[in-house]
Structure formats: structure tokens, C-alpha cells
Design an enzyme around this catalytic site. Structure first.
Site, PDB file in Angstrom:
ATOM      1  N   GLY A   1       0.814  -1.207   0.000  1.00 29.52           N
ATOM      2  CA  GLY A   1       0.000   0.000   0.000  1.00 29.52           C
ATOM      3  C   GLY A   1       0.843   1.251   0.000  1.00 29.52           C
TER       4      GLY A   1
ATOM      5  N   GLY B   1       0.185   5.523   0.806  1.00 25.58           N
ATOM      6  CA  GLY B   1      -0.706   6.630   1.139  1.00 25.58           C
ATOM      7  C   GLY B   1       0.050   7.936   1.164  1.00 25.58           C
TER       8      GLY B   1
ATOM      9  CG  ASP C   1      -9.036  10.763   5.874  1.00 26.78           C
ATOM     10  OD1 ASP C   1      -9.910  11.315   5.167  1.00 26.78           O
ATOM     11  OD2 ASP C   1      -8.026  10.225   5.395  1.00 26.78           O
TER      12      ASP C   1
END
Length: 423
Positions: free
Chosen positions: A22, A24, A130
Site C-alpha cells: 500500500g 498513502g 478521515d
């Protein structure tokens, strides 16, 4: 500066980085094998200046939050070793299908209320900041996890602070550096709305309590939202009960028609006139196994037969209350066939012949909302309000007129809050 891949590096002599899984805005996520235990962990790499997330995670223990197992620092970076959540984010699920079932959305909302309530109950409170489908993971077993606390902050009253978030989900006050429990409530409402996909108006029309919940969550003014997660959870439970109540065999029709046909059928007296007897024989077609459990072609054949019989009755009873009932059923039958133009044709006839009844506007308005004919729906709403102000309408508010009113209020809130299309 481009970071070199960590693949093959061993942290603390124990965690061997296998691959990057991943990426971000705050950092990278890797999959690692524990050389001592043989288990898999997720390793999040962050600049040392961003190690606040590690401080947050080590304080928390909740079944919907990934557990922090270890921590390391190396060459200006920190590494959070935590539980590896194997599954898909709800954003990935959303992209793979058009929409979620309403029951699934309500269950997701309820689970998120629990974990957000836990965060808000900390001393000092923690605001996630978020919430969005991309930060909610679901395992193959259906268990939900709230991941990535990189935007979470401790609550210190109305002190201005840097509140990160995602455009389209972040509450308006976050752009002013303010955050509170109602900010997470706003993002929760936006998240549930987006998960509905193109069925959002269908779901709200079928379950008005869900429409009211979404509308209250996404109010721009934070004081108009729910006060805390307990209130949100309470209303999600109410909406779920309404949704479950619509799943019984005969109420399958309510899921298709809103609730107009069910209310109409229940209003027929036990001792019926000849007209009501004739009408009952036709409406019984909707409850035979071939309709409730049959294939699409079988249901279409039954609808065609019902339309033929209803049209014959309309010629026999062209005036008064009998006409109103027949035109309503013909319109609903047209909807059931998936013939929008036919349904609107009969609803227009109904409105022309019975324009002074509140019930007529409610039935037609709710249908237009379900059909996503929003321009027609808004025009009809303005006409209805104008006649109401002039005292030209008779009859009391029915469940459909109340539902329509709630839906139009929610639509107004949606237009004000969803300047950036998410669907």
C-alpha cells in the site's frame, strides 16, 4: 527524494519485509514475516515527524482497530508493526459493484458507530478525522476494521489545529482547523451515502428514517447534526427495524412501490362493495407464488393481466373515489413493470382528476423520487407547496406525503452539501 524499496530488509532482527502492499499520503505499507513466530504483520513506514499515529495506536484496544504489536525507528523513519488485515477496503468493494444492499450499509454504519464511540470516549477524546470507504477494511469473514489513524487528533475543545481529511468527506469545520465528534458524524453520513451508490434515492424513498438520518448527519452546521455516536446508533437501529419489517412476503410490494399499495390494500373494509370485491380479486394477483417467487417473465405476465383488468374497471367506474384507486394501482403496476413512462402517464391522469388531494401529491411525489426523476419531483413539490400555502388542498397528511416531505428536505441538504459529486 525517492525512497528505496524495503523489500528484504529485516527490522529489529525479527521482521522481514516481503513486499509493499500500500501507499498513502503519509507513508508506505509493507507486508512482513515474523522470523520468530512465522506470522505475518503489516508494517507502516512514516517519517519520524509523523510518529503520532504510533502513539495513538499503542493506547488503543478495540476489535475494529488493528493492534499495534511493535515499533522501530531507523534512518529518520519510524515503523509501526501491527496486525495484518487481509481483505478489501469498502472503496475497493464499491468499485467492484454498483451499490451495497441497504441492510449491509446499516450494519456497516452500526459497526462504525461502535468504534468511533470508543475513540471519542478516550481521555482526551480521539477524533478519527478521515472516515471514508477507503479507510474501512472488511475481511473475508465480514469483520470490519478502521485503518489508518494518520489524520486522527486528540480533542482539546475548540482549539485550532491541523485537521487532515479527504475532500467530499471532511466536515466543513475541519477546513477551519476545528474538529469534534460531530465532524466524524458528518463523515459517517457521507460514507454511508456514497456506499448507497445510484440506489441512494431508492433506499431513502423506501426507508424514510434512513433518509432523515443521512440528512441530519451531513448538515453543514455542526450544531444541527446528531450530538454523539449513541444518537446515530439509535437511529440506525430504528432504520434497520423498518428495513427488516419490509422483508416479509406481502411487504415485498412495499419495497417496490414504497408503501402506497400496502396502505391501499389495508384500507379496504372487511365488508366490501361490488367494486371493492372486483378490485380485491385483481390485487390478489400480486400475492400468488408465481409473482412473489417467479421469474421476471412470470411477473411481467401477471402485471399485464392486472393492467388489462384494471383498465376494464376504469371504463366501468370512470368517476370519483373508484377512479382514484384504479389510477393509483395502474400507475404502481406500470412501475412494477419497469415502464416509467406508463407509470407517469397514469400518475398525471390521477393528478389531473384529483389535484386537490394531499394524498395524490404524496403518492406521485414519492414515485418520482424513487424513479430518480428529480426535476419532475421538484416541480411537483413546488406546486404542492404553493397549493398548500393557498389552502387549496384537502385531506390530512398520509404516510406518503410525510415521507415525500422528509425526502425533499434531505434532497435540499444533499444539494447544499454535495457540491463535489461522489457517485
Amino acid at each position: 527524494m525517492v525512497r528505496i524499496s524495503l523489500t528484504g530488509i529485516i527490522l529489529k532482527g525479527r521482521y522481514c519485509i516481503l513486499e509493499q502492499i500500500g501507499q498513502g499520503g503519509e507513508g508506505s505499507l509493507y507486508l512482513a514475516r515474523d522470523l520468530e513466530l512465522g506470522t505475518m504483520w503489516a508494517v507502516k513506514e512514516l517519517p519520524i515527524s509523523k510518529k503520532r499515529e504510533a502513539k495513538l495506536l499503542r493506547l488503543l484496544e478495540h476489535p475494529s482497530l488493528p493492534r499495534m504489536m511493535d515499533y522501530a525507528e531507523k534512518d529518520g523513519y519510524c515503523y509501526i508493526i501491527m496486525e495484518y488485515i487481509k481483505g478489501q477496503s469498502l472503496e475497493e468493494e464499491r468499485k467492484g459493484k454498483k451499490s451495497f444492499a441497504l441492510r449491509d450499509i446499516l450494519e456497516i454504519g452500526s459497526a462504525l458507530c461502535d468504534v468511533l464511540k470508543y475513540l471519542h470516549a478516550q481521555k482526551p477524546p480521539i477524533y478519527y478525522g478521515d472516515l471514508k470507504p477507503g479507510n474501512i477494511m472488511r475481511t473475508a469473514q465480514g469483520r470490519l476494521y478502521l485503518v489508518d489513524l494518520g489524520s486522527a487528533v486528540f480533542g482539546y475543545g475548540d482549539r485550532v489545529q491541523n485537521c487532515l481529511g479527504t475532500k467530499g468527506y471532511a466536515a466543513p469545520e475541519q477546513y477551519e482547523g476545528k474538529i469534534g465528534p460531530e465532524s466524524d458524524i458528518y463523515a459517517l453520513g457521507k460514507t454511508l451515502w456514497v456506499l448507497c451508490g445510484k440506489k441512494v434515492f431508492w433506499y431513502m424513498a423506501g426507508t424514510p428514517s434512513f433518509a432523515r438520518l443521512l440528512g441530519k448527519c451531513v448538515q453543514k452546521n455542526r450544531k444541527l447534526r446528531y450530538r454523539d455516536m449513541d444518537q446515530v446508533k439509535e437511529n440506525l437501529v430504528k432504520a434497520a427495524k423498518k428495513e427488516n419489517g419490509r422483508k416479509t412476503a406481502g411487504i415485498l410490494l412495499a419495497g417496490i412501490f414504497g408503501c402506497a399499495l400496502s396502505i391501499f390494500l389495508l384500507s379496504l373494509p372487511e365488508k366490501k362493495t361490488i367494486f371493492e370485491e372486483q378490485l380485491s380479486q385483481i390485487t390478489e394477483l400480486y400475492y400468488v407464488p408465481a409473482f412473489l417467487e417467479g421469474e421476471k417473465e412470470e411477473r411481467a405476465e401477471i402485471c399485464s393481466k392486472a393492467e388489462e383488468e384494471l383498465t376494464k374497471l376504469l371504463a366501468e367506474y370512470p368517476d370519483g373515489e373508484s377512479q382514484r384507486k384504479l389510477l393509483l394501482l395502474l400507475a404502481l403496476n406500470g412501475e412494477l413493470q419497469g415502464k416509467k413512462e406508463l407509470a407517469i402517464f397514469y400518475f398525471e391522469q390521477l393528478k389531473t382528476a384529483h389535484s386537490g388531494f394531499r394524498e395524490t401529491y404524496g403518492e406521485y411525489g414519492v414515485y418520482l423520487y424513487r424513479a430518480n426523476e428529480m426535476e419532475k419531483c421538484q416541480d411537483l413539490w413546488r406546486e404542492y407547496q404553493q397549493k398548500d400555502e393557498q389552502g387549496l388542498l384537502s385531506g390530512t397528511e398520509t404516510p406518503n406525503t410525510k415521507a415525500w416531505s422528509a425526502l425533499m428536505d434531505t434532497q435540499k441538504v444533499a444539494e447544499e452539501n454535495f457540491a463535489d459529486p461522489l457517485l
